[in-house]
Design an enzyme around this catalytic site. Structure first.
Site, short mmCIF file in Angstrom:
data_model
loop_
_atom_site.label_atom_id
_atom_site.label_comp_id
_atom_site.label_asym_id
_atom_site.label_seq_id
_atom_site.Cartn_x
_atom_site.Cartn_y
_atom_site.Cartn_z
N LYS A 267 0.87 -1.17 0.00
CA LYS A 267 0.00 0.00 0.00
C LYS A 267 0.91 1.23 0.00
O LYS A 267 1.93 1.25 0.69
CB LYS A 267 -0.87 -0.03 1.27
CG LYS A 267 -1.93 1.08 1.33
CD LYS A 267 -2.83 0.89 2.54
CE LYS A 267 -3.94 1.94 2.62
NZ LYS A 267 -4.83 1.73 3.78
N SER B 152 -9.70 1.89 2.89
CA SER B 152 -8.81 2.63 2.03
C SER B 152 -7.77 1.77 1.28
O SER B 152 -7.17 2.25 0.33
CB SER B 152 -8.05 3.66 2.87
OG SER B 152 -7.23 3.02 3.82
N SER C 244 -9.99 -0.49 7.05
CA SER C 244 -9.40 -0.33 5.72
C SER C 244 -8.70 -1.55 5.13
O SER C 244 -8.29 -1.54 3.98
CB SER C 244 -8.41 0.84 5.73
OG SER C 244 -9.12 2.06 5.72
#
Lengths: 481, 95, 483
Positions: C76, C151, C175
């Site tokens: 990420k 997210s 997330s």
């Protein structure tokens, strides 16, 4: 109207750790810009703080030394504001739960009286960097070497009533942190910085007046001048029908003025909240005991001991314990010569004036404690007189060797052979026969004055080497005849 | 506690966020919607409850006082918007 | 080769069926071919990946044999990667080439994992649809018109589309778990403090936690084993030995006590999801578990409390993005204030600015007690609820999300509606508990996840339950059409 000054001080002491409070960067003063600014000090994305153990120990040491309650659980909070020398946009400080709670410190005023100043709290925080305002084409340059240096902010109660007291208090804190070895106290380098909260009120009034905060006053002399100036400004303002406003002011030593800092007073809302990157600091009993065991003898204890052990006056004891180096020096001299009062005199008069003249600290003294002690020994055993001693002292200061070497080389040894002194006196009296006649014809009062003349002539004739006591005795005998 | 336009301006200033005049009404409305959601919390009786700052309620670990960082200024300043003579440049700071 | 799980890749590499370089090349080609449809990657680090793959092959040839040695993954884009842009999905960090590695990045690299690049995400991890990224929205491979969740939406989409076997993610309010649920993956948020936050760009420091997204619980175990552990650089990292996550996977579930919070099954839950959750419970019962209804009475206060704490911490965490030392700086600032205000206004997106504003307000003078302090008290009430529940049950089970993936743009104009999507996930963050989402079925072709929560540091238990469930079911093996 009679006015009373009310002062509270916030002192920021940089703690003498090797590394920063939350990072492993060095804290050395004067490095090239930004060479001691690590990822953490720069507030890079993703970095996290870890607390320096030594900073905690030093804060606790200070707390114990001012007899304060130690915060067994203290919490770091973020103080949020934007400034280019504050990389993260917040300063990590302590807010609701500081590491050092209420304590106090006794200060000795010039007249020898002791006054107790309350200390509200002392907390750990990180220093900011520096903005350099030299003109880089209308820009300022930011150096973050100082960012993250551990600070202990020491907040006093508004117990101080004059600029002189303020200076005495700052000096006492200065001495204390140096005794404790937690701050080098170097005010030129900003290791100890002082913000002064100053207000005035009509004498007898209980409520405080509105205060102004004078920022960053960084020498003892400026503290006194800045406060006196600010007090004067406030009194004049009020007497002219004006009102003091709560604001931050900056002292300008060149103009001897304080001036308002624009913008700083704009509604600061620091939005303090516990720093979620740090956990509560819990001080266990073991930790406290360990730190307590490392406490040195403190200025106040030393002062009391000097009075009790050496019979020094309160004033002398406080001067000689003003710094650890001074006290150590004095104790060494006294130890060698075995006469604390004589040692105190020499350290406080001749040595102090020598250091003052050459602008040196006692640890840089050209005359070592061993040298001075050795010299005083020679006074005590009548090898030299006090007057000759001053010559020897000067020679030692010039690096000419030990007292014994100097006395030997210069032939300064005192004459104590009464036969030799007598014959020298005979010559002096013969050369001044007229004065001898006058002396003998005079009354007691006049004789007293004239006696000094003969002593002077005799010392001159002996080049100062004759033992003054013997000269006195023999001279008296001869004149009274 | 509905926010007024002036509150929004004050908050934006504290947060140093430039505000677009045209967006102000919409921003104010959205913030008020969010505050409406948050304000449901006010009805909760939390008398006598200790605030919880960290889930595990651990205590701070201390680091030995040792210098572990070396000078990496060049690498760090390679990504800076404006530097000169090793300093970060910003519009003149007025004190 | 792209259908292989991490565990299968480990076996294939060990058996020399293929090399890490071959596998890396194949996946890079697949990324180039398919990612344009998904927008899962912000940066593909092809050269670095091939270098790492070669190094991994060399290590293996030298006799090393780690489970992740040579296995392709991606991070990420809020894990700092030295020499590689780390954008956090934001324009303000578009030019930020991180000068250091996050601990998670370092640990996975040391284990020999090959990083193929940096994955798209909601800007500063604020969002549950991955629509707030400066680099554009990520599409859900199960339906390209729908969101993948957020997210960690790029991580989820890439793994679900078989561009990668596993990826790192972070979970502040769901997330990892929510996008895992919306894309038919297994995602694990560990106990707060289990995975180091050093180098993980902060959203809300007391809630953020890194973890893996993969297709199976077994793969999550492999990832977690490498990612987790004590880190002296993170004061909130926990100094406690790791469990043998792989070793505990196959433990039987006999006697497992599952708690079903009645609050999870109230209004607002899509009935299709409720049905799927109950079916998963039946499956677990067959495996030896027993079920008990429990109550988490303060759950209803979790969203307001979360949307105070997270924005408050974020408002402070994001102050460092000021255009001075790194990142975006506005053109020709007139003065210092202009530099700050324009750099931040131009550099941050709408949702980030919104949360900074909310957080700034919540901490401001006169409001701190009513907002931040009150939220922290509620946080304790929520933790207390869990502590009481875990006195009676071993794990808590419920839906991960109230509904399956929604259409792109559907909730864009209504932040509050999006915040409500977090209802089932944020309590674990507030309490710091480990949570896992696993595939459990489909609602009209869209994946549905079931969430499991366990007491502190019982990640092994969560992975064990999910693994046994996955041994008995095949939901997790389903791949989206076209991928």
């Amino acid at each position: 109207m009679q006015w009373e000054t009310v002062i509270g001080l916030e002192i920021h002491a940089q703690l003498a750790t090797q590394s920063k409070i939350f990072s492993g960067s060095a804290t050395t003063f004067g490095a090239e810009p930004n060479t001691q600014a690590s990822l953490i000090d720069l507030g890079m994305p993703g970095v996290l703080p870890v607390l320096n153990e030594e900073a905690v120990k030093m804060a606790v040491k200070f707390g114990l030394a001012i007899d304060a309650e130690i915060g067994r659980k203290s919490v770091f909070a973020r103080k949020n504001y934007f400034y280019p020398d504050l990389p993260k946009g917040y300063q990590i400080s302590q807010y609701e739960l500081p590491i050092v709670g209420k304590g106090h410190l006794d200060i000795t005023l010039e007249d020898g009286t002791v006054k107790r100043i309350g200390i509200t709290r002392a907390h750990l925080e990180e220093d900011a960097g520096k903005s350099l305002h030299e003109d880089f084409h209308g820009m300022s340059g930011i150096d973050l070497n100082r960012a993250g240096t551990p600070l202990l902010e020491i907040v006093s109660e508004p117990d101080i009533r004059s600029a002189k007291e303020a200076v005495a208090y700052v000096k006492a804190i200065h001495a204390l942190v140096r005794y404790l070895g937690i701050c080098d106290g170097n005010m030129n380098e900003g290791s100890l910085r002082c913000d002064c909260n100053v207000s005035v009120r009509p004498k007898g009034q209980a409520e405080f007046g509105t205060r102004a905060e004078i920022k960053n006053v960084n020498s003892f002399r400026f503290i006194e001048k800045a406060i006196n100036h600010e007090v004067q400004r406030q009194i004049e303002l009020i007497e002219d029908g004006g009102k003091v406003i709560q604001e931050t002011r900056l002292y300008d030593p060149n103009k001897d003025q304080t001036r308002s800092m624009r913008g700083k007073e704009e509604a600061n809302d620091y939005r303090y909240f516990p720093d979620p990157d740090l956990l509560p600091v819990v001080i266990e009993q073991d930790f406290l005991d360990t730190v307590r065991a490392t406490l040195p003898e403190l200025p106040q204890q030393k002062r009391e001991r000097f009075q009790a052990e050496f019979g020094l006056s309160a004033y002398d004891a406080s001067v000689l314990s003003a710094s650890r180096e001074m006290a150590d020096y004095f104790e060494k001299v006294a130890g060698i010569c075995g006469d604390a009062k004589l040692a105190a005199n020499w350290v406080m008069v001749e040595l102090a004036s020598l250091l003052n003249k050459s602008d040196l600290e006692i640890e840089q003294s050209p005359v070592s404690a061993e040298q001075l002690g050795g010299m005083i020994l020679r006074i005590k055993d009548n090898t030299i007189s006090g007057k000759i001693a001053k010559m020897v002292f000067e020679a030692m200061a010039n690096g000419e060797g030990t007292a014994d070497q100097i006395i030997e080389a210069k032939g300064l040894k005192q004459v104590t052979d009464s036969g030799a002194i007598e014959s020298m006196l005979n010559e002096v009296l013969a050369a001044n026969a007229e004065q001898v006649e006058q002396y003998r014809a005079s009354d007691e009062a006049k004789r007293g004055k004239m006696f000094g003349f003969f002593v002077g002539q005799a010392m001159k004739a002996s080049k100062g080497k004759a033992n003054p006591q013997q000269v006195n005795e023999l001279l008296k005998k001869k004149l009274e005849g | 506690m509905a926010l007024e336009r002036s509150d929004v301006e004050k908050i934006a200033h504290l947060a140093r966020l430039g505000l677009n005049e045209a967006d102000l009404p919409r921003t104010t409305e959205t913030l008020n919607n969010i505050l409406g959601l948050i304000d449901q919390m006010q009805a909760v009786d939390t008398a006598g409850i200790e605030p919880l700052a960290h889930p595990l309620e651990a205590t701070q670990r201390l680091r030995a006082d040792a210098v572990s960082e070396e000078n990496r200024r060049d690498a760090y300043q390679a990504i800076a918007p404006a530097v000169q003579d090793g300093l970060y440049l910003v519009p003149k700071v007025i004190e | 080769m792209h259908q292989l799980t991490l565990a299968e890749i480990a076996r294939g590499l060990a058996a020399k069926e293929f090399s890490s370089v071959e596998l890396t090349r194949a996946l890079l080609a697949r990324i180039h071919q398919l990612d344009p449809q998904l927008n899962a990657f912000i940066s593909v680090t092809e050269d670095l990946a091939l270098q790492q793959a070669q190094a991994a092959d060399a290590r293996r040839a030298a006799g090393e044999n780690g489970a992740l040695l040579g296995a392709p993954i991606a991070h990420k884009d809020l894990f700092c990667t030295q020499g590689v842009r780390t954008s956090c999905g934001s324009k303000i960090l578009d030019n930020f080439v991180a000068p250091y590695n996050a601990t998670v990045v370092e640990k996975l690299a040391n284990a020999g994992a090959v990083s193929l690049g940096k994955l798209n995400m909601d800007e500063f991890a604020m969002g549950s649809a991955n629509e707030s990224s400066h680099y554009g929205p990520v599409k859900n491979p199960w339906d390209l018109e729908r969101v993948p969740g957020g997210s960690s939406g790029g991580s989820a989409a890439a793994v679900a589309a078989r561009l990668l076997p596993a990826a790192t993610g972070t979970d502040t309010g769901g997330s990892i778990r929510q996008p895992a649920a919306l894309t038919n993956l297994t995602g694990l948020k560990p106990t707060y403090g289990r995975v180091s936050r050093w180098g993980m760009i902060a959203y809300a420091s007391s809630l953020d936690q890194g973890g893996p997204l993969a297709r199976t619980a077994e793969d999550c175990a492999l990832m977690l084993q490498a990612m987790a552990g004590f880190d002296p650089k993170d004061s909130t990292s926990v100094d406690q030995p790791l469990d043998d996550y792989l070793g505990e996977l196959n433990k039987p579930l006999d006697g497992l006590r599952i708690g079903l919070p009645k609050e999870y099954f109230g209004a607002g839950l899509d009935p299709r999801i409720a049905e799927i959750v109950m079916a998963s419970v039946e499956e677990l019962k067959k495996l030896g578990a027993s079920v008990k209804e429990i109550s988490l009475p303060n759950m209803k206060h979790a969203i307001p409390a979360y949307y105070v704490i997270a924005p408050a911490e974020a408002s402070s965490n994001l102050s460092r993005f000021d255009g001075v030392r790194f990142g975006y700086r506005c053109a020709n600032p007139e003065n210092l204030e202009d530099l700050y205000k324009r750099s931040r206004a131009e550099g941050f997106g709408e949702e980030v600015k919104r949360r900074i504003m909310v957080g700034t307000y919540a901490l401001s003078a006169g409001y701190y007690d009513a907002y931040y302090l009150q939220a922290q008290k509620i946080r304790r009430l929520i933790k207390n609820d869990f502590m009481a529940a875990f006195a009676e049950v071993d794990v808590i089970l419920g839906p991960t999300t109230p509904s399956p993936a929604w259409k792109l743009g559907e909730k864009n104009n209504d932040p509050v509606a999006q915040y409500l999507e977090d209802i089932y996930t944020i309590t674990a963050n507030l309490a710091g508990l480990p949570g896992l989402s696993m595939p459990a079925g489909f609602a009209d072709g869209l994946p549905v996840g079931v969430q499991l929560l366990a007491p502190y540091f019982q990640e092994a238990r969560l992975l064990n339950v999910a693994h046994r469930y996955q041994q008995a079911t095949d939901w997790h093996t389903r791949a989206p059409a076209g991928f």
